[in-house]
Scaffold this active site. Structure first.
Site, PDB file in Angstrom:
ATOM      1  N   GLY A   1      -2.323  -2.315   5.520  1.00 38.61           N
ATOM      2  CA  GLY A   1      -1.790  -3.550   4.960  1.00 38.61           C
ATOM      3  C   GLY A   1      -0.653  -3.219   4.008  1.00 38.61           C
ATOM      4  O   GLY A   1      -0.534  -2.070   3.565  1.00 38.61           O
TER       5      GLY A   1
ATOM      6  N   GLN B   1       4.939  -4.573  -3.229  1.00 38.01           N
ATOM      7  CA  GLN B   1       4.893  -3.102  -3.144  1.00 38.01           C
ATOM      8  C   GLN B   1       6.247  -2.517  -2.750  1.00 38.01           C
ATOM      9  O   GLN B   1       6.522  -1.355  -3.012  1.00 38.01           O
ATOM     10  CB  GLN B   1       3.824  -2.642  -2.139  1.00 38.01           C
ATOM     11  CG  GLN B   1       2.396  -2.993  -2.576  1.00 38.01           C
ATOM     12  CD  GLN B   1       1.378  -2.490  -1.579  1.00 38.01           C
ATOM     13  OE1 GLN B   1       1.060  -3.175  -0.608  1.00 38.01           O
ATOM     14  NE2 GLN B   1       0.871  -1.290  -1.804  1.00 38.01           N
TER      15      GLN B   1
ATOM     16  N   CYS C   1      -4.839   2.543  -1.893  1.00 34.17           N
ATOM     17  CA  CYS C   1      -3.657   1.690  -1.972  1.00 34.17           C
ATOM     18  C   CYS C   1      -2.417   2.559  -1.891  1.00 34.17           C
ATOM     19  O   CYS C   1      -2.341   3.597  -2.543  1.00 34.17           O
ATOM     20  CB  CYS C   1      -3.661   0.919  -3.292  1.00 34.17           C
ATOM     21  SG  CYS C   1      -2.247  -0.196  -3.480  1.00 34.17           S
ATOM     22  N   LEU C   2      -1.440   2.129  -1.107  1.00 37.31           N
ATOM     23  CA  LEU C   2      -0.193   2.885  -0.977  1.00 37.31           C
ATOM     24  C   LEU C   2       0.545   2.960  -2.314  1.00 37.31           C
ATOM     25  O   LEU C   2       1.358   3.846  -2.523  1.00 37.31           O
ATOM     26  CB  LEU C   2       0.701   2.253   0.095  1.00 37.31           C
ATOM     27  CG  LEU C   2       0.130   2.288   1.517  1.00 37.31           C
ATOM     28  CD1 LEU C   2       1.018   1.499   2.468  1.00 37.31           C
ATOM     29  CD2 LEU C   2      -0.046   3.720   2.008  1.00 37.31           C
TER      30      LEU C   2
ATOM     31  N   HIS D   1      -7.469  -7.637  -1.176  1.00 44.29           N
ATOM     32  CA  HIS D   1      -6.647  -6.565  -1.756  1.00 44.29           C
ATOM     33  C   HIS D   1      -5.160  -6.968  -1.737  1.00 44.29           C
ATOM     34  O   HIS D   1      -4.451  -6.790  -2.728  1.00 44.29           O
ATOM     35  CB  HIS D   1      -6.900  -5.275  -0.957  1.00 44.29           C
ATOM     36  CG  HIS D   1      -6.079  -4.090  -1.360  1.00 44.29           C
ATOM     37  ND1 HIS D   1      -6.630  -2.938  -1.881  1.00 44.29           N
ATOM     38  CD2 HIS D   1      -4.737  -3.854  -1.281  1.00 44.29           C
ATOM     39  CE1 HIS D   1      -5.659  -2.059  -2.120  1.00 44.29           C
ATOM     40  NE2 HIS D   1      -4.501  -2.572  -1.754  1.00 44.29           N
ATOM     41  N   GLU D   2      -4.705  -7.527  -0.611  1.00 43.94           N
ATOM     42  CA  GLU D   2      -3.279  -7.884  -0.483  1.00 43.94           C
ATOM     43  C   GLU D   2      -2.921  -9.102  -1.333  1.00 43.94           C
ATOM     44  O   GLU D   2      -1.852  -9.136  -1.955  1.00 43.94           O
ATOM     45  CB  GLU D   2      -2.916  -8.140   0.983  1.00 43.94           C
ATOM     46  CG  GLU D   2      -3.173  -6.976   1.939  1.00 43.94           C
ATOM     47  CD  GLU D   2      -2.579  -5.655   1.515  1.00 43.94           C
ATOM     48  OE1 GLU D   2      -1.662  -5.652   0.665  1.00 43.94           O
ATOM     49  OE2 GLU D   2      -3.038  -4.613   2.003  1.00 43.94           O
TER      50      GLU D   2
ATOM     51  N   HIS E   1      -2.298  -8.159  -4.810  1.00 43.83           N
ATOM     52  CA  HIS E   1      -0.935  -7.639  -5.050  1.00 43.83           C
ATOM     53  C   HIS E   1       0.033  -8.780  -5.348  1.00 43.83           C
ATOM     54  O   HIS E   1       0.916  -8.648  -6.202  1.00 43.83           O
ATOM     55  CB  HIS E   1      -0.409  -6.897  -3.810  1.00 43.83           C
ATOM     56  CG  HIS E   1      -0.834  -5.457  -3.710  1.00 43.83           C
ATOM     57  ND1 HIS E   1      -0.527  -4.512  -4.649  1.00 43.83           N
ATOM     58  CD2 HIS E   1      -1.518  -4.799  -2.740  1.00 43.83           C
ATOM     59  CE1 HIS E   1      -1.018  -3.333  -4.272  1.00 43.83           C
ATOM     60  NE2 HIS E   1      -1.631  -3.483  -3.111  1.00 43.83           N
TER      61      HIS E   1
HETATM   62  O1  GNR Z   1      -3.862   1.337   3.760  1.00 38.95           O
HETATM   63  C1  GNR Z   1      -4.674   0.777   3.028  1.00 38.95           C
HETATM   64  N1  GNR Z   1      -6.003   0.992   3.199  1.00 38.95           N
HETATM   65  C2  GNR Z   1      -6.986   0.261   2.553  1.00 38.95           C
HETATM   66  C3  GNR Z   1      -8.287   0.754   2.597  1.00 38.95           C
HETATM   67  C4  GNR Z   1      -9.320   0.075   1.984  1.00 38.95           C
HETATM   68  C5  GNR Z   1      -9.058  -1.109   1.332  1.00 38.95           C
HETATM   69  C6  GNR Z   1      -7.770  -1.605   1.257  1.00 38.95           C
HETATM   70  C7  GNR Z   1      -6.743  -0.927   1.866  1.00 38.95           C
HETATM   71  S1  GNR Z   1      -5.127  -1.564   1.822  1.00 38.95           S
HETATM   72  C8  GNR Z   1      -4.194  -0.084   1.925  1.00 38.95           C
HETATM   73  C9  GNR Z   1      -2.713  -0.378   2.025  1.00 38.95           C
HETATM   74  C10 GNR Z   1      -2.245  -1.082   0.769  1.00 38.95           C
HETATM   75  O2  GNR Z   1      -2.042  -0.517  -0.263  1.00 38.95           O
HETATM   76  N2  GNR Z   1      -2.096  -2.372   0.851  1.00 38.95           N
HETATM   77  O3  GNR Z   1      -1.730  -3.065  -0.256  1.00 38.95           O
HETATM   78 NI    NI Z   2      -2.500  -1.932  -1.936  1.00 34.42          NI
END
Ligand code: GNR
Ligand code: NI
Length: 181
Positions: A46, A51, A94-95, A136-137, A140
């Site tokens: 995601g 980001q 998270c990236l 999670h997204e 952000h």
């Molecule tokens: O790549 C991603 N893997 C992930 C694994 C577990 C829970 C959430 C994520 S999202 C993350 C990519 C990211 O940072 N999206 O904002």
């Molecule tokens: Ni993230």
């Protein structure tokens, strides 16, 4: 198409609130394409626009299994309409928080709504990894990182490591451009 640089914590613009998308135009489609390319290049499942330093409510996602074909999703103005009472705990990464993985507890089932690139509204129910990823997204888009759900000790340990890594990277860069000053 372009791979965009990803902001990493701690960064003040990762804490900004993103604005709703109002114009469903060519620029929006191009942003989504670039975000997908950036997400795939970084091996993420995601990516949210803030980001890549774009503070609009746009998310891309691909949750396909390894043995399945790619399934890119583009979510404009995504929101959680309803969250179930039951919670689930999953290890998140998270990236924008490189090399940190921690368990986060969130609602296990969410009803979500989003618009597609044409501005058409869709509503769906999500569970499992999909429910985690949506939450999670959307976090952000509201300037929230998964580490904000951890206790202060764990969060501070992760952030302090990233601060140190940024300091080391900056020193290495300064030495490279200004040799034997
Ligand atoms: O790549 C991603 N893997 C992930 C694994 C577990 C829970 C959430 C994520 S999202 C993350 C990519 C990211 O940072 N999206 O904002
Ligand atoms: Ni993230």
């Amino acid at each position: 198409m372009a791979i965009l640089p990803i902001l990493t914590a701690p960064h003040p613009r990762l804490t900004k609130m993103s604005r709703p998308v109002e114009r469903f135009d060519r620029a929006l489609a191009e942003l989504a394409e670039n975000m997908l390319e950036t997400m795939y290049a970084a091996n993420g499942i995601g990516l949210a626009a803030p980001q890549v330093d774009v503070h609009q409510r746009v998310v891309v996602m691909d949750l396909h299994q390894e043995d399945e074909p790619p399934a890119p999703q583009i979510l404009v103005n995504p929101e959680v309409l309803q969250a179930g009472a039951e919670t689930a705990t999953m290890s998140e990464g998270c990236l924008s928080v490189p090399e940190a993985y921690e368990e986060v507890e969130r609602p296990a089932r969410v009803t979500v709504r989003y618009q597609d690139l044409a501005g058409v509204t869709h509503t769906r129910e999500c569970t499992g990894l999909e429910a985690v990823c949506w939450q999670h997204e959307i976090d952000h888009l509201d300037g929230v990182l998964f580490v904000d759900h951890l206790n202060r000790l764990k969060r501070d340990r992760i952030i302090q490591r990233l601060v140190k890594e940024k300091r080391l990277a900056r020193r290495a860069r300064d030495r490279a451009v200004r040799p034997a000053a």
